[in-house]
Design a protein around this motif. Structure first.
Motif, PDB file in Angstrom:
ATOM      1  N   SER A 110       0.814  -1.219   0.000  1.00  0.00           N
ATOM      2  CA  SER A 110       0.000   0.000   0.000  1.00  0.00           C
ATOM      3  C   SER A 110       0.845   1.266   0.000  1.00  0.00           C
ATOM      4  O   SER A 110       0.401   2.314  -0.466  1.00  0.00           O
ATOM      5  CB  SER A 110      -0.923  -0.001   1.217  1.00  0.00           C
ATOM      6  N   GLN A 111       2.077   1.180   0.507  1.00  0.00           N
ATOM      7  CA  GLN A 111       2.943   2.357   0.543  1.00  0.00           C
ATOM      8  C   GLN A 111       3.306   2.861  -0.856  1.00  0.00           C
ATOM      9  O   GLN A 111       3.694   4.017  -1.028  1.00  0.00           O
ATOM     10  CB  GLN A 111       4.226   2.039   1.311  1.00  0.00           C
ATOM     11  N   MET A 112       3.160   1.993  -1.879  1.00  0.00           N
ATOM     12  CA  MET A 112       3.515   2.386  -3.245  1.00  0.00           C
ATOM     13  C   MET A 112       2.297   2.816  -4.066  1.00  0.00           C
ATOM     14  O   MET A 112       2.421   3.097  -5.260  1.00  0.00           O
ATOM     15  CB  MET A 112       4.217   1.222  -3.960  1.00  0.00           C
ATOM     16  N   ALA A 113       1.112   2.896  -3.473  1.00  0.00           N
ATOM     17  CA  ALA A 113      -0.106   3.258  -4.197  1.00  0.00           C
ATOM     18  C   ALA A 113      -0.010   4.612  -4.912  1.00  0.00           C
ATOM     19  O   ALA A 113      -0.585   4.776  -6.001  1.00  0.00           O
ATOM     20  CB  ALA A 113      -1.303   3.253  -3.242  1.00  0.00           C
ATOM     21  N   PRO A 114       0.687   5.626  -4.359  1.00  0.00           N
ATOM     22  CA  PRO A 114       0.774   6.916  -5.058  1.00  0.00           C
ATOM     23  C   PRO A 114       1.430   6.843  -6.439  1.00  0.00           C
ATOM     24  O   PRO A 114       1.344   7.799  -7.205  1.00  0.00           O
ATOM     25  CB  PRO A 114       1.608   7.774  -4.104  1.00  0.00           C
ATOM     26  N   ALA A 115       2.065   5.717  -6.754  1.00  0.00           N
ATOM     27  CA  ALA A 115       2.714   5.584  -8.064  1.00  0.00           C
ATOM     28  C   ALA A 115       1.700   5.505  -9.202  1.00  0.00           C
ATOM     29  O   ALA A 115       2.065   5.738 -10.366  1.00  0.00           O
ATOM     30  CB  ALA A 115       3.618   4.353  -8.079  1.00  0.00           C
ATOM     31  N   TYR A 116       0.434   5.187  -8.897  1.00  0.00           N
ATOM     32  CA  TYR A 116      -0.559   5.017  -9.964  1.00  0.00           C
ATOM     33  C   TYR A 116      -0.784   6.303 -10.755  1.00  0.00           C
ATOM     34  O   TYR A 116      -0.811   6.281 -11.996  1.00  0.00           O
ATOM     35  CB  TYR A 116      -1.888   4.526  -9.401  1.00  0.00           C
ATOM     36  N   ALA A 117      -0.975   7.419 -10.067  1.00  0.00           N
ATOM     37  CA  ALA A 117      -1.202   8.693 -10.766  1.00  0.00           C
ATOM     38  C   ALA A 117      -0.009   9.035 -11.652  1.00  0.00           C
ATOM     39  O   ALA A 117      -0.157   9.533 -12.774  1.00  0.00           O
ATOM     40  CB  ALA A 117      -1.449   9.810  -9.755  1.00  0.00           C
ATOM     41  N   CYS A 118       1.178   8.749 -11.165  1.00  0.00           N
ATOM     42  CA  CYS A 118       2.403   8.971 -11.938  1.00  0.00           C
ATOM     43  C   CYS A 118       2.401   8.100 -13.196  1.00  0.00           C
ATOM     44  O   CYS A 118       2.794   8.543 -14.277  1.00  0.00           O
ATOM     45  CB  CYS A 118       3.603   8.663 -11.060  1.00  0.00           C
ATOM     46  N   LEU A 119       1.955   6.858 -13.065  1.00  0.00           N
ATOM     47  CA  LEU A 119       1.875   5.924 -14.189  1.00  0.00           C
ATOM     48  C   LEU A 119       0.983   6.465 -15.305  1.00  0.00           C
ATOM     49  O   LEU A 119       1.362   6.442 -16.483  1.00  0.00           O
ATOM     50  CB  LEU A 119       1.334   4.587 -13.684  1.00  0.00           C
ATOM     51  N   VAL A 120      -0.179   6.975 -14.952  1.00  0.00           N
ATOM     52  CA  VAL A 120      -1.125   7.473 -15.951  1.00  0.00           C
ATOM     53  C   VAL A 120      -0.529   8.652 -16.719  1.00  0.00           C
ATOM     54  O   VAL A 120      -0.623   8.734 -17.953  1.00  0.00           O
ATOM     55  CB  VAL A 120      -2.454   7.890 -15.275  1.00  0.00           C
ATOM     56  N   ILE A 121       0.121   9.563 -16.012  1.00  0.00           N
ATOM     57  CA  ILE A 121       0.714  10.734 -16.667  1.00  0.00           C
ATOM     58  C   ILE A 121       1.856  10.323 -17.588  1.00  0.00           C
ATOM     59  O   ILE A 121       1.985  10.818 -18.716  1.00  0.00           O
ATOM     60  CB  ILE A 121       1.203  11.743 -15.609  1.00  0.00           C
ATOM     61  N   LEU A 122       2.692   9.409 -17.124  1.00  0.00           N
ATOM     62  CA  LEU A 122       3.826   8.962 -17.944  1.00  0.00           C
ATOM     63  C   LEU A 122       3.377   8.281 -19.227  1.00  0.00           C
ATOM     64  O   LEU A 122       4.027   8.404 -20.275  1.00  0.00           O
ATOM     65  CB  LEU A 122       4.705   7.996 -17.143  1.00  0.00           C
ATOM     66  N   LEU A 123       2.272   7.562 -19.157  1.00  0.00           N
ATOM     67  CA  LEU A 123       1.800   6.832 -20.334  1.00  0.00           C
ATOM     68  C   LEU A 123       1.494   7.760 -21.504  1.00  0.00           C
ATOM     69  O   LEU A 123       1.638   7.369 -22.662  1.00  0.00           O
ATOM     70  CB  LEU A 123       0.558   6.012 -19.981  1.00  0.00           C
ATOM     71  N   ILE A 124       1.109   9.000 -21.229  1.00  0.00           N
ATOM     72  CA  ILE A 124       0.792   9.940 -22.299  1.00  0.00           C
ATOM     73  C   ILE A 124       2.038  10.238 -23.133  1.00  0.00           C
ATOM     74  O   ILE A 124       2.036  10.110 -24.365  1.00  0.00           O
ATOM     75  CB  ILE A 124       0.209  11.241 -21.713  1.00  0.00           C
ATOM     76  N   GLY A 125       3.111  10.617 -22.474  1.00  0.00           N
ATOM     77  CA  GLY A 125       4.336  10.936 -23.199  1.00  0.00           C
ATOM     78  C   GLY A 125       4.962   9.730 -23.862  1.00  0.00           C
ATOM     79  O   GLY A 125       5.410   9.792 -25.013  1.00  0.00           O
ATOM     80  N   TYR A 126       4.967   8.606 -23.149  1.00  0.00           N
ATOM     81  CA  TYR A 126       5.595   7.414 -23.706  1.00  0.00           C
ATOM     82  C   TYR A 126       4.789   6.818 -24.856  1.00  0.00           C
ATOM     83  O   TYR A 126       5.337   6.077 -25.678  1.00  0.00           O
ATOM     84  CB  TYR A 126       5.822   6.375 -22.610  1.00  0.00           C
ATOM     85  N   ALA A 127       3.507   7.124 -24.938  1.00  0.00           N
ATOM     86  CA  ALA A 127       2.716   6.664 -26.082  1.00  0.00           C
ATOM     87  C   ALA A 127       3.247   7.271 -27.373  1.00  0.00           C
ATOM     88  O   ALA A 127       3.340   6.596 -28.411  1.00  0.00           O
ATOM     89  CB  ALA A 127       1.248   7.031 -25.882  1.00  0.00           C
TER      90      ALA A 127
END
Length: 445
Positions: A351-368
């Motif tokens: 659960s301590q790593m849950a904040p990584a999800y929002a970061c994942l969504v944002i990164l996917l835009i550029g990496y697409a």
């Protein structure tokens, strides 16, 4: 979606050029698929052993060593592919041998220099980025991979030139297997940060040794056993070779500060835990990138061939087909991560790593953008404009860094992530537009 895959399948059956790209890419794809699965396993054990702050420190140590290498690297695989392929096409084996020796010697010297630089600045790096000078020994220890990879880029270039992508894939596969087994052992024995870094270091060393052995065998096969006795004096165009190598180094240096250094920028202003969130998100995005990355250099090899033969129609078709394949995968895998990531991250990594999800969504835009148009820089290299990506990276990277230093202090990791994602999208789009414009001009001429 079905019509999209039918179009791709039809293109594969009818286009021999794309078939070669896919065949060579498939070797790397297979090993990268395994690597992607194993990276998830590695991440689970590492985050649960080190915690979010320790995971962030791991990113800092690994990035500092890797970026020291990138700062001095001349991307010798790109240089060798360009010039050795030309020499072999002209059946000039002596020139090909001289190229291998000269480029390999240059890389070996820069690798040693990179490690010496790391030794000198390790204490500063530990204090400045990790806020703890006592962990400098970790920087020096992990940096040993620079010596293990003494001529790694040159050897990869040899295997790419001789279409032995399968051997590169095999080395990557065994690297992942070894690192995963050692990480699990480090977790079971509670070996901490030192155990994890040892696992990654051993994996890199195994891959490097396999690549070197395979490259030497290919040279013996293609050039004959006498290639080692060919004098370097046969190369009379060192200026053009060095100019090309310098352009790749400058491009790599700019990418270092604009792209590869992002986690160190976060570490300058934010706690290690937030660096850990970014690292985890980036590793999950890597699941979307890994199957596409193998297309880059096989595509570059084929683009170089079609451009040299002025087959502009074939070049356009190849670019479209590669982008269609990449786009389909990105939509499928990226959408899956967005749909499941909110649950998957805390379930697998805690659960301590849950904040990584929002970061994942944002990164996917550029990496697409980077995924779909993965050929943006190779196209410009093949067209003889190696400096143009350098200019694009410099301009967009400068804006990115200014925004980071203006907005990140007092903010959080999501702001840095958004800036980085925008940098990827803009820089890739700019290169694509320039490359297609150049093809249009050449075709008209």
């Amino acid at each position: 979606m079905s019509s999209l895959f039918q179009k791709v399948y039809s293109g594969l059956r009818q286009d021999a050029l794309l078939q070669r790209v896919v065949r060579n890419s498939s070797y790397l794809f297979s090993s990268n698929t395994v690597s992607a699965a194993l990276s998830i396993v590695q991440g689970i054990f590492v985050t649960r052993l080190l915690g979010s702050a320790g995971y962030g420190l791991l990113a800092i140590v690994m990035d500092f060593a890797s970026n020291t290498n990138r700062l001095l690297s001349f991307r010798m695989s790109e240089v060798l592919v360009k010039y050795m392929r030309e020499a072999l096409a002209q059946e000039n084996k002596e020139r090909a041998a001289a190229l291998v020796k000269g480029i390999g010697l240059t890389e070996a010297m820069t690798s040693v220099l990179a490690y010496l630089v790391l030794l000198v600045f390790s204490t500063w790096g530990a204090q400045f980025f990790a806020d703890d000078a006592s962990v400098a020994y970790l920087f020096r220890f992990y940096g040993l991979f620079l010596l293990a990879n003494l001529v790694y880029e040159t050897c990869v270039g040899i295997l790419q030139t001789t279409d032995k992508f399968k051997l590169v894939a095999r080395a990557n596969f065994y690297q992942s297997i070894a690192a995963t087994l050692l990480i699990v052992a480090a977790f079971v024995m509670n070996l901490g940060m030192a155990g994890i870094l040892t696992a990654y270091l051993v994996g890199k060393t195994i891959a490097a040794l396999m690549i070197v052995v395979a490259a030497v065998r290919e040279l013996n096969s293609k050039l004959g056993l006498a290639w080692t006795r060919v004098p370097l004096s046969l190369l009379t165009d060192w200026k053009s070779i060095l100019r090309f190598a310098l352009s790749t180094n400058l491009n790599g240096t700019i990418n270092l500060f604009a792209r590869d250094n992002i986690r160190l920028y976060l570490a300058m202003f934010l706690p290690n835990a937030q660096v850990g969130y970014f690292k985890l998100a980036a590793s999950l995005v890597n699941l979307v990138m890994l199957p596409i990355e193998p297309f880059v250099w096989p595509t570059y090899a084929e683009i170089t061939r079609t451009v040299a033969q002025k087959q502009w129609g074939a070049t356009r078709t190849l670019l479209k087909q590669v982008s269609t394949l990449a786009g389909g995968w990105t939509l499928l895998a990226g959408g899956g991560l967005i749909a499941l990531g909110w649950w998957l991250i805390p379930f697998l990594y805690g659960s301590q790593m849950a904040p990584a999800y929002a970061c994942l969504v944002i990164l996917l835009i550029g990496y697409a953008f980077a995924n779909v148009f993965n050929w943006n820089r190779p196209l410009l290299l093949a067209l003889g404009h190696p400096a143009y990506p350098l200019i694009v990276a410099a301009v967009t990277g400068a804006v990115e860094i200014i925004l980071i230093f203006m907005l990140l202090p007092g903010s959080n990791y999501l702001v840095g992530t958004a800036i980085f994602s925008a940098y990827l999208a803009v820089s890739v789009s700019w290169n694509v537009l320039r490359g297609l414009t150049l093809i249009q001009h050449e075709e008209a001429a």
